[in-house]
Design an enzyme around this catalytic site. Structure first.
Site, PDB file in Angstrom:
ATOM      1  N   CYS A   1       0.515  -1.363  -0.274  1.00 58.62           N
ATOM      2  CA  CYS A   1       0.090   0.187  -0.103  1.00 58.62           C
ATOM      3  C   CYS A   1       0.229   0.944  -0.046  1.00 58.62           C
ATOM      4  O   CYS A   1       2.482   1.915   0.881  1.00 58.62           O
ATOM      5  CB  CYS A   1      -1.150  -0.067   0.859  1.00 58.62           C
TER       6      CYS A   1
ATOM      7  N   HIS B   1      -4.204  -0.254   8.089  1.00 61.54           N
ATOM      8  CA  HIS B   1      -4.846  -0.101   6.798  1.00 61.54           C
ATOM      9  C   HIS B   1      -6.243  -0.595   6.886  1.00 61.54           C
ATOM     10  O   HIS B   1      -6.928  -0.879   6.074  1.00 61.54           O
ATOM     11  CB  HIS B   1      -3.787  -1.250   6.361  1.00 61.54           C
TER      12      HIS B   1
ATOM     13  N   SER C   1      -9.205   4.961  -4.774  1.00 65.98           N
ATOM     14  CA  SER C   1      -8.538   3.443  -5.589  1.00 65.98           C
ATOM     15  C   SER C   1      -7.379   2.505  -4.853  1.00 65.98           C
ATOM     16  O   SER C   1      -6.510   2.091  -4.809  1.00 65.98           O
ATOM     17  CB  SER C   1      -7.304   3.781  -6.897  1.00 65.98           C
TER      18      SER C   1
ATOM     19  N   HIS D   1      -7.373   2.262   1.987  1.00 66.82           N
ATOM     20  CA  HIS D   1      -6.125   2.726   3.403  1.00 66.82           C
ATOM     21  C   HIS D   1      -7.086   4.266   3.660  1.00 66.82           C
ATOM     22  O   HIS D   1      -7.915   4.501   2.537  1.00 66.82           O
ATOM     23  CB  HIS D   1      -4.274   2.762   2.997  1.00 66.82           C
TER      24      HIS D   1
ATOM     25  N   HIS E   1      -8.133   6.821   3.695  1.00 70.05           N
ATOM     26  CA  HIS E   1      -7.951   9.036   3.481  1.00 70.05           C
ATOM     27  C   HIS E   1      -8.729   9.370   3.162  1.00 70.05           C
ATOM     28  O   HIS E   1     -10.061   9.104   2.277  1.00 70.05           O
ATOM     29  CB  HIS E   1      -6.820   8.474   2.594  1.00 70.05           C
TER      30      HIS E   1
ATOM     31  N   GLN F   1      -8.717  13.743   0.828  1.00 67.43           N
ATOM     32  CA  GLN F   1      -8.125  14.743  -0.190  1.00 67.43           C
ATOM     33  C   GLN F   1      -8.151  16.013  -0.466  1.00 67.43           C
ATOM     34  O   GLN F   1      -9.326  17.052   0.542  1.00 67.43           O
ATOM     35  CB  GLN F   1      -8.342  14.497  -1.917  1.00 67.43           C
TER      36      GLN F   1
HETATM   37  O1  G1P Z   1      -8.154  11.135  -7.031  1.00 65.43           O
HETATM   38  P1  G1P Z   1      -8.439   9.242  -6.670  1.00 65.43           P
HETATM   39  O2  G1P Z   1      -8.762   8.967  -5.606  1.00 65.43           O
HETATM   40  O3  G1P Z   1      -7.321   8.619  -7.474  1.00 65.43           O
HETATM   41  O4  G1P Z   1      -9.255   9.655  -7.871  1.00 65.43           O
HETATM   42  C1  G1P Z   1     -10.875   9.603  -7.693  1.00 65.43           C
HETATM   43  O5  G1P Z   1     -11.476  10.952  -7.282  1.00 65.43           O
HETATM   44  C2  G1P Z   1     -10.776  11.913  -7.534  1.00 65.43           C
HETATM   45  C3  G1P Z   1     -11.937  13.151  -7.338  1.00 65.43           C
HETATM   46  O6  G1P Z   1     -13.053  13.079  -7.015  1.00 65.43           O
HETATM   47  C4  G1P Z   1     -11.596  11.583  -9.171  1.00 65.43           C
HETATM   48  O7  G1P Z   1     -11.165  13.085 -10.608  1.00 65.43           O
HETATM   49  C5  G1P Z   1     -11.519  10.252  -9.761  1.00 65.43           C
HETATM   50  O8  G1P Z   1     -12.244  10.514 -11.004  1.00 65.43           O
HETATM   51  C6  G1P Z   1     -11.437   9.332  -8.447  1.00 65.43           C
HETATM   52  O9  G1P Z   1     -11.178   8.443  -9.578  1.00 65.43           O
END
Ligand code: G1P
Ligand code: G1P
Lengths: 349, 349
Positions: free
Chosen positions: B51, B114, B162, B165, B167, B169
């Site tokens: 990971c 994880h 994807s 874990h 998390h 953003q």
């Molecule tokens: O940034 P990640 O987790 O790889 O990607 C995910 O979130 C993003 C933000 O919502 C999107 O644009 C992507 O299509 C999604 O797969």
């Protein structure tokens, strides 16, 4: 270093809706470890005794389909809209606001053959679908309680389609939904300023540039719009600024069938699968007003990004911020332009 | 027969964005033969050597994660936004319009473990995540080239996540994206008219009615908004009209951690799975202006409709017309209210 739209993140403006999309050209290199889509199973019989859309079969509501030989249309047994809704609503200080909504949901079978999809049908067979769109739009649109008619297709399980039998839908209703309402506003403002439709002028620019054009015939052009959100999104634009399908001449209806066939073959060929999408016509509201600003077009919104198994997710940032895409519209147009117009499975009918 | 919102199709108005949603209460009886979702595999190790988010492991970009013990934040190796973009753009007659966009994408690990998710973490551990949101919002928002900071989480493969874990953003950028821009407009108009925030008044109405409230603590309320689009969509509203997380007092930060834990436990318990969603905070733009109209809140957009395997698809009609839902927000609030606040897997940490 100067700004380069093939390399640098940027926002593009959607002239039809007034919204923006975030484009991240550099991001296509990102590795994908997320969900893998399962391509639809491809071997379907021409007739499926358990399918509620096949000719002669019973539907969930109890009715039996006729033994139809080309297209067939009926009222959705589980329509999201119904005609017999009492008027009324709620309004508490503008904070809780609701209005009764009435309408009609129709299902259109494109073919009696359970195993076909639009790209596998002949142009004359698709022309029958176009003719049905015309007659349905005319009949539904003439009703005083119907002010907007949305014709669309969800293709493939990935797009929430629950039956692989080739079919589309029509949701016709009292109010004009948000998307066509935004397009009305933008098209009207443009028409009032220039006396021409927004899409006529846009088409002219695109035909000069060529880089986003995918294919053309005498009466229609398909291109990846400058502001496309979905990786392989396209728009089909009528060369003549007509407001709705009833205004299409006989050759124009043939041309629409032709371009739909050729476009959907290219889509299937892109990843050698039955290509999932949601698609639909945008046309003038049927509210009894003149709509010289309206210019008939059809949107194709396909979810796949890189292969038959990797889709674009419109999730966190997209739901809370703005739609976002990883490859440029110009790149996608190039990929679609490269495709053959012979279906990868060969001629079926 | 008079209008009954528990039975008749209707449209509801989103007071925060000015958009509408079509509600079809009668449609929940519709049989589902479409795509079945695969619930996420549930047995993950506490540490996964492959990971790229686990402590001590190398990332795709080559860097190595520290052996962090609570939260950890770093710049996304494949960010959709980058800081070093030259200014510039395109404008051809308003039809082709683009603008360079710059920004910063950050990844926040919620825990070194994880195998956990927010509902399986303790309130003090979630409080550390809240503290990181606060410090990140403060630092990013203070930059002159950042005018909006979007904090969010995509949970589960169904939501394009994807890596399992735990998390979230942050995408922080020069312009204010469409969703918060719409909310700014509506909140500002309301504030100018009444001198109170829209969400303060909305919260008051909802606390009187109770039917859409899911849970409360001293400083936050969770409810299914009157205009909810997703089947089990919720909104977390701060009782005090603060503009952003940096204004939260120490007890308010604890209360946010508490309510997030209790809400996500209820979500997991609803279908006894790790419940997928996209969620994110909406806060004032960091454009250097006062934003007394802004009222901090957090949206949860979960895709599941009827069970762990049947989701709502926002497809054809929704993409071309308006969002549509099959059960009422009041029904969904009732289901969430019924859930226990003890996680179905028991206490994990
Ligand atoms: O940034 P990640 O987790 O790889 O990607 C995910 O979130 C993003 C933000 O919502 C999107 O644009 C992507 O299509 C999604 O797969
Ligand atoms: O009507 P169908 O094909 O059963 O259902 C599909 O299309 C509808 C219209 O876009 C959506 O509301 C549903 O979520 C989707 O599953």
């Amino acid at each position: 270093m100067s700004f380069d739209s093939t390399e640098h993140p940027h926002r593009r403006f959607n002239a039809l809706t007034g919204e923006w999309v975030l484009v991240s050209p550099h991001r296509s290199k990102r590795p994908w470890q997320g969900q893998q889509e399962e391509p639809e199973q491809e071997h379907r019989p021409a007739y499926d005794p358990t399918c509620y859309l096949c000719p002669g079969n019973p539907r969930v509501g109890g009715e039996v389909n006729p033994k139809y030989t080309d297209t067939y249309v009926f009222n959705n047994d589980f329509g999201a809209l119904t005609a017999d809704v009492p008027t009324g609503g709620i309004d508490e200080g503008g904070l809780l606001r609701a209005e009764a909504e009435s309408g009609i949901c129709r299902v259109i079978c494109f073919s009696p053959r359970h195993d076909l999809t639009l790209p596998q049908m002949t142009t004359p067979a698709i022309r029958k679908v176009v003719d049905l769109w015309v007659s349905e739009f005319a009949t539904l649109g003439a009703r005083p309680d119907i002010n907007y008619v949305q014709i669309f297709e969800n293709k493939g399980p990935m797009m929430g389609c629950s039956n692989p039998h080739p079919h589309g839908q029509i949701w016709a209703q009292r109010t004009v939904p948000g998307e066509p309402a935004k397009e009305t506003e933008r098209q009207l403002a443009y028409y009032q300023e220039y006396g021409r439709t927004l899409l006529a002028d846009y088409l002219k620019v695109e035909l000069e540039k060529k880089e986003r054009v995918v294919l053309e015939n005498e009466h229609f052009v398909v291109l990846v719009p400058f502001w496309a959100v979905w990786p392989f999104e396209t728009i089909v634009i009528a060369r003549r600024p007509v407001q709705d399908v009833t205004q299409l001449s006989d050759p124009e209806r043939d041309a629409l069938a032709d371009i739909l066939r050729r476009l959907t073959i290219r889509y299937d060929n892109l990843f050698s699968i039955s290509f999932p999408y949601s698609a639909g016509l945008h046309q003038r509201p049927t509210d009894g007003q003149e709509h010289p600003e309206w210019h008939l077009h059809m949107h194709f919104y396909p979810p796949l990004l890189r292969s038959a198994t990797v889709r674009k997710f419109m999730v966190g940032y997209e739901m809370l911020g703005d739609p976002q895409r990883d490859v440029t519209p110009e790149f996608s147009a190039g990929r679609l332009r490269e495709q053959s117009e012979v279906h990868y499975k060969g001629a079926v009918e």
